[in-house]
Design a protein around this motif. Structure first.
Motif, PDB file in Angstrom:
ATOM      1  N   UNK A  28       0.844  -1.182   0.000  1.00  0.00           N
ATOM      2  CA  UNK A  28       0.000   0.000   0.000  1.00  0.00           C
ATOM      3  C   UNK A  28       0.888   1.243   0.000  1.00  0.00           C
ATOM      4  N   UNK A  29       0.441   2.278  -0.711  1.00  0.00           N
ATOM      5  CA  UNK A  29       1.233   3.500  -0.843  1.00  0.00           C
ATOM      6  C   UNK A  29       0.350   4.710  -0.601  1.00  0.00           C
ATOM      7  N   UNK A  30       0.950   5.787  -0.094  1.00  0.00           N
ATOM      8  CA  UNK A  30       0.276   7.065   0.054  1.00  0.00           C
ATOM      9  C   UNK A  30       1.283   8.167  -0.208  1.00  0.00           C
ATOM     10  N   UNK A  31       1.010   8.959  -1.236  1.00  0.00           N
ATOM     11  CA  UNK A  31       1.818  10.134  -1.523  1.00  0.00           C
ATOM     12  C   UNK A  31       0.957  11.336  -1.193  1.00  0.00           C
ATOM     13  N   UNK A  32       1.436  12.247  -0.362  1.00  0.00           N
ATOM     14  CA  UNK A  32       0.667  13.407   0.054  1.00  0.00           C
ATOM     15  C   UNK A  32      -0.181  13.101   1.268  1.00  0.00           C
ATOM     16  N   UNK A  33      -1.189  13.959   1.487  1.00  0.00           N
ATOM     17  CA  UNK A  33      -2.050  13.811   2.653  1.00  0.00           C
ATOM     18  C   UNK A  33      -3.470  14.213   2.280  1.00  0.00           C
ATOM     19  N   UNK A  34      -4.442  13.414   2.717  1.00  0.00           N
ATOM     20  CA  UNK A  34      -5.848  13.704   2.456  1.00  0.00           C
ATOM     21  C   UNK A  34      -6.334  14.661   3.544  1.00  0.00           C
ATOM     22  N   UNK A  35      -6.714  15.881   3.139  1.00  0.00           N
ATOM     23  CA  UNK A  35      -7.181  16.883   4.087  1.00  0.00           C
ATOM     24  C   UNK A  35      -8.690  16.859   4.234  1.00  0.00           C
ATOM     25  N   UNK A  74      -3.837  16.511  -4.127  1.00  0.00           N
ATOM     26  CA  UNK A  74      -3.237  16.610  -2.792  1.00  0.00           C
ATOM     27  C   UNK A  74      -2.730  15.269  -2.277  1.00  0.00           C
ATOM     28  N   UNK A  75      -3.320  14.179  -2.763  1.00  0.00           N
ATOM     29  CA  UNK A  75      -2.890  12.861  -2.287  1.00  0.00           C
ATOM     30  C   UNK A  75      -3.207  11.789  -3.331  1.00  0.00           C
ATOM     31  N   UNK A  76      -2.347  10.793  -3.372  1.00  0.00           N
ATOM     32  CA  UNK A  76      -2.543   9.614  -4.214  1.00  0.00           C
ATOM     33  C   UNK A  76      -2.415   8.412  -3.289  1.00  0.00           C
ATOM     34  N   UNK A  77      -3.489   7.605  -3.223  1.00  0.00           N
ATOM     35  CA  UNK A  77      -3.506   6.434  -2.350  1.00  0.00           C
ATOM     36  C   UNK A  77      -3.658   5.183  -3.199  1.00  0.00           C
ATOM     37  N   UNK A  78      -2.762   4.221  -3.010  1.00  0.00           N
ATOM     38  CA  UNK A  78      -2.809   2.949  -3.726  1.00  0.00           C
ATOM     39  C   UNK A  78      -2.981   1.847  -2.689  1.00  0.00           C
ATOM     40  N   UNK A  79      -4.049   1.046  -2.854  1.00  0.00           N
ATOM     41  CA  UNK A  79      -4.327  -0.065  -1.949  1.00  0.00           C
ATOM     42  C   UNK A  79      -4.170  -1.362  -2.724  1.00  0.00           C
ATOM     43  N   UNK A  94       3.872  13.705 -11.895  1.00  0.00           N
ATOM     44  CA  UNK A  94       2.746  14.368 -11.250  1.00  0.00           C
ATOM     45  C   UNK A  94       2.666  14.027  -9.781  1.00  0.00           C
ATOM     46  N   UNK A  95       1.443  13.933  -9.284  1.00  0.00           N
ATOM     47  CA  UNK A  95       1.224  13.635  -7.877  1.00  0.00           C
ATOM     48  C   UNK A  95       0.841  14.881  -7.109  1.00  0.00           C
ATOM     49  N   UNK A  96       1.038  14.882  -5.794  1.00  0.00           N
ATOM     50  CA  UNK A  96       0.651  16.023  -4.974  1.00  0.00           C
ATOM     51  C   UNK A  96       1.285  17.327  -5.469  1.00  0.00           C
ATOM     52  N   UNK A  97       0.440  18.359  -5.587  1.00  0.00           N
ATOM     53  CA  UNK A  97       0.898  19.658  -6.054  1.00  0.00           C
ATOM     54  C   UNK A  97       0.763  19.860  -7.554  1.00  0.00           C
ATOM     55  N   UNK A  98       0.379  18.827  -8.279  1.00  0.00           N
ATOM     56  CA  UNK A  98       0.242  18.946  -9.738  1.00  0.00           C
ATOM     57  C   UNK A  98      -1.218  18.715 -10.131  1.00  0.00           C
ATOM     58  N   UNK A  99      -1.479  18.687 -11.420  1.00  0.00           N
ATOM     59  CA  UNK A  99      -2.840  18.514 -11.931  1.00  0.00           C
ATOM     60  C   UNK A  99      -3.126  17.093 -12.409  1.00  0.00           C
TER      61      UNK A  99
END
Length: 122
Positions: A28-35, A74-79, A94-99
């Motif tokens: 499992x991966x998480x880039x960024x944070x879910x606000x 803001x976040x990319x979550x892979x389960x 891409x990823x957090x901070x991009x479109x």
């Protein structure tokens, strides 16, 4: 003597639990944070069947159609849905901070890919 046997037994159970969670834990991966003000922009399943003796790869691309009103990721979550022999995932672009987001999934040799991707933004 009874306390040392109990301590050794407890230590053995803890070590077995650590080993089992590392063996059966998915990738499992998480880039960024879910606000609290973030929206789920996308949710998709990425899968590819196994093929005996081969490593499977698959690219996942998320793009927003209207770039003028595009939200920022803001976040990319892979389960990982395969708890044994799951695929690894790499954030390629891409990823957090991009479109947008580009991910690359790579399976273990002889196994397939089955992951859920969630993209959050605002």
């Amino acid at each position: 003597m009874g306390k040392s046997i109990c301590a050794v037994t407890l230590l053995g159970l803890v070590l077995c639990g650590v080993l089992l969670t590392s063996v059966y834990a998915g990738n499992d991966y998480l880039w960024g944070e879910v606000g609290p003000n973030d929206y789920k922009l996308a949710k998709d399943t990425v899968s590819k069947a196994f093929f005996v003796g081969l490593v499977q790869t698959k690219k996942f691309i998320y793009e927003q159609k209207n770039n003028l009103n595009a939200l920022t990721v803001t976040a990319v979550k892979v389960t990982d849905k395969k708890k044994n022999h799951g695929a690894t995932c790499e954030l390629v672009a891409g990823g957090p901070g991009s479109k947008g987001v580009t991910l690359k999934f790579t399976s273990e040799r002889g196994y397939g890919i089955k992951d859920v991707v969630e993209i959050w933004g605002r």
